[in-house]
Design a protein around this motif. Structure first.
Motif, PDB file in Angstrom:
ATOM      1  N   THR A 189      13.751  -3.290  69.889  1.00 44.91           N
ATOM      2  CA  THR A 189      13.814  -1.898  69.415  1.00 44.91           C
ATOM      3  C   THR A 189      12.445  -1.343  69.044  1.00 44.91           C
ATOM      4  O   THR A 189      12.356  -0.276  68.435  1.00 44.91           O
TER       5      THR A 189
ATOM      6  N   LEU B 144      11.450   2.445  69.774  1.00 47.02           N
ATOM      7  CA  LEU B 144      12.101   3.398  68.874  1.00 47.02           C
ATOM      8  C   LEU B 144      11.392   3.433  67.529  1.00 47.02           C
ATOM      9  O   LEU B 144      11.271   4.487  66.902  1.00 47.02           O
TER      10      LEU B 144
ATOM     11  N   LYS C  14       9.478   6.637  65.755  1.00 45.87           N
ATOM     12  CA  LYS C  14       9.776   6.993  64.364  1.00 45.87           C
ATOM     13  C   LYS C  14       8.489   7.177  63.563  1.00 45.87           C
ATOM     14  O   LYS C  14       8.333   8.152  62.812  1.00 45.87           O
TER      15      LYS C  14
ATOM     16  N   PRO D  57      12.536  13.244  69.006  1.00 47.60           N
ATOM     17  CA  PRO D  57      12.201  11.884  69.450  1.00 47.60           C
ATOM     18  C   PRO D  57      12.040  11.753  70.955  1.00 47.60           C
ATOM     19  O   PRO D  57      11.171  11.008  71.424  1.00 47.60           O
TER      20      PRO D  57
ATOM     21  N   ILE E  38      16.252  10.737  62.990  1.00 45.28           N
ATOM     22  CA  ILE E  38      16.997  10.476  64.231  1.00 45.28           C
ATOM     23  C   ILE E  38      16.507   9.194  64.894  1.00 45.28           C
ATOM     24  O   ILE E  38      17.311   8.308  65.216  1.00 45.28           O
ATOM     25  N   PRO E  39      15.170   9.033  65.108  1.00 45.52           N
ATOM     26  CA  PRO E  39      14.739   7.743  65.659  1.00 45.52           C
ATOM     27  C   PRO E  39      14.946   6.581  64.690  1.00 45.52           C
ATOM     28  O   PRO E  39      15.110   5.439  65.111  1.00 45.52           O
ATOM     29  N   THR E  40      14.963   6.875  63.370  1.00 44.26           N
ATOM     30  CA  THR E  40      15.229   5.805  62.409  1.00 44.26           C
ATOM     31  C   THR E  40      16.638   5.262  62.593  1.00 44.26           C
ATOM     32  O   THR E  40      16.840   4.051  62.699  1.00 44.26           O
TER      33      THR E  40
ATOM     34  N   SER F 124      18.461   5.819  65.216  1.00 40.15           N
ATOM     35  CA  SER F 124      18.552   5.358  66.606  1.00 40.15           C
ATOM     36  C   SER F 124      17.993   3.958  66.750  1.00 40.15           C
ATOM     37  O   SER F 124      18.424   3.180  67.610  1.00 40.15           O
ATOM     38  N   ARG F 125      17.016   3.642  65.890  1.00 43.53           N
ATOM     39  CA  ARG F 125      16.431   2.305  65.917  1.00 43.53           C
ATOM     40  C   ARG F 125      17.178   1.369  64.969  1.00 43.53           C
ATOM     41  O   ARG F 125      17.447   0.219  65.300  1.00 43.53           O
TER      42      ARG F 125
ATOM     43  N   GLY G 260      20.267   1.446  63.930  1.00 50.68           N
ATOM     44  CA  GLY G 260      21.584   1.062  64.439  1.00 50.68           C
ATOM     45  C   GLY G 260      21.493  -0.083  65.433  1.00 50.68           C
ATOM     46  O   GLY G 260      22.054  -1.171  65.204  1.00 50.68           O
ATOM     47  N   PRO G 261      20.755   0.120  66.565  1.00 50.73           N
ATOM     48  CA  PRO G 261      20.613  -0.974  67.537  1.00 50.73           C
ATOM     49  C   PRO G 261      19.943  -2.215  66.942  1.00 50.73           C
ATOM     50  O   PRO G 261      20.335  -3.338  67.258  1.00 50.73           O
TER      51      PRO G 261
END
Length: 332
Positions: free
Chosen positions: A20, A23, A27, A85, A305-307, A309-310, A312-313
């Motif tokens: 990740t 991402l 961020k 992002p 959003i990228p936080t 998005s990162r 989560g994965p």
């Protein structure tokens, strides 16, 4: 038994961190948007290019706008355009190349090896020590305390690598003449030690510790709590579906709780400190106040959003990998 928990957590964290990393880089870049103060407007006609496009003029400076027009002669400069992002990622790819998306990945690996190995291992030790002897489970309160302690210790151990990672990820946004151009995480740590002193390796450590305590407590405690609730209620069996569901929920909780501290941490770690020149921020509180005053309170959720998005994965990969590694090492 205790050492096995460190090894399991370390392997899972390194896999999650590397997968990740792009991402995380996006961020960091977003969290630094708008940090530099806008240039002050100069009303001198020879600097007319600073005017709004409709008011700009060329040629004789005396040929200014019609005095009869009701126009503000000293317009305020417009705020820089914020980008999302996807735009940030595309811009990095176009201007710096695909390899730039993995800038600082060596620091990420070292950070996960130091920080996450420590926090995951300690959390596992606390779980074993404090678990109810009959059920083997911990109360939510004890999980949170275990996460706070484990995260704080892990962050203190991993701060030098964390600092190097932030700087390496942020380097590409600077003009070529201002870039630090670290060759790798070891080069970064060595140069920081020589140029800024060994103590500089723990710059922003208070923020790093606070963030890590929040992330670890919210992430690990919520994962265990949600996983236990799913299994107790018979919603799903103990398998991949349960692990993914619990870990994604844990990632969301951790992102919401930690983002404000993460923004301040990123800015404090990335600031340039030169001899004889006052640093941009005197500390975390000063950075927070200046950020809110100049950009508004929602600036503390820049890069959310990228936080998520990162996060989560990352959390999904972390716990799914961790569960698989535990199965592989259960007989050791």
């Amino acid at each position: 038994m205790g050492l096995k928990g460190f090894a399991e957590g370390g392997v899972a964290s390194i896999v999650a961190g590397c997968s990740t990393h792009p991402l995380d880089l996006i961020k960091v870049r977003m969290q630094l948007q708008g940090e530099s103060s806008l240039p002050k407007f100069n009303p001198n006609p020879q600097f007319s290019s600073q005017l709004r496009p409709a008011l700009a003029f060329h040629g004789n400076p005396s040929m200014t706008v019609n005095a009869g027009l009701n126009v503000d002669p000293f317009p305020q400069p417009r705020a820089p355009v914020r980008v999302g992002p996807i735009s940030v990622g595309v811009r990095i790819f176009q201007t710096e190349g695909v390899s730039a998306l993995f800038s600082g990945v060596s620091a990420t690996m070292l950070r996960q090896a130091m920080y996450s190995t420590t926090r995951m291992g300690l959390y596992d030790v606390f779980k074993q020590k404090w678990a109810n002897p009959e059920t083997g489970n911990l109360s939510l309160g004890r999980k949170l305390v275990a996460g706070l302690l484990a995260g704080g210790v892990g962050a203190a151990v991993g701060n030098p690598a964390d600092l190097a990672m932030v700087r390496m990820q942020a380097d590409g946004r600077l003009p070529a003449s201002q870039r630090r151009n670290y060759k790798g995480v070891v080069d970064a740590i060595v140069k920081m030690s020589k140029q800024e002193g060994v103590a500089s390796l723990w710059r922003g450590s208070g923020l790093t510790v606070n963030r890590a305590m929040i992330v670890t407590a919210s992430q690990l405690a919520s994962y265990d709590e949600i996983k236990e609730a799913i299994l107790e209620r018979g919603v799903m069996s103990d398998g991949l579906g349960t692990h993914v569901t619990a870990s994604f929920a844990a990632g969301f909780v951790a992102a919401v709780a930690s983002n404000p501290v993460d923004v301040i941490k990123t800015r404090v770690m990335n600031m340039k400190v030169e001899p004889g020149v006052a640093p941009p921020y005197s500390g975390a509180l000063d950075c927070a106040v200046k950020t809110i005053r100049s950009e508004g309170p929602m600036a503390l959720y820049k890069g959310f959003i990228p936080t998520i998005s990162r996060q989560g994965p990352f959390t999904v990969v972390l716990f799914v990998t961790l569960e698989q590694v535990r199965k592989l090492l259960k007989d050791f």
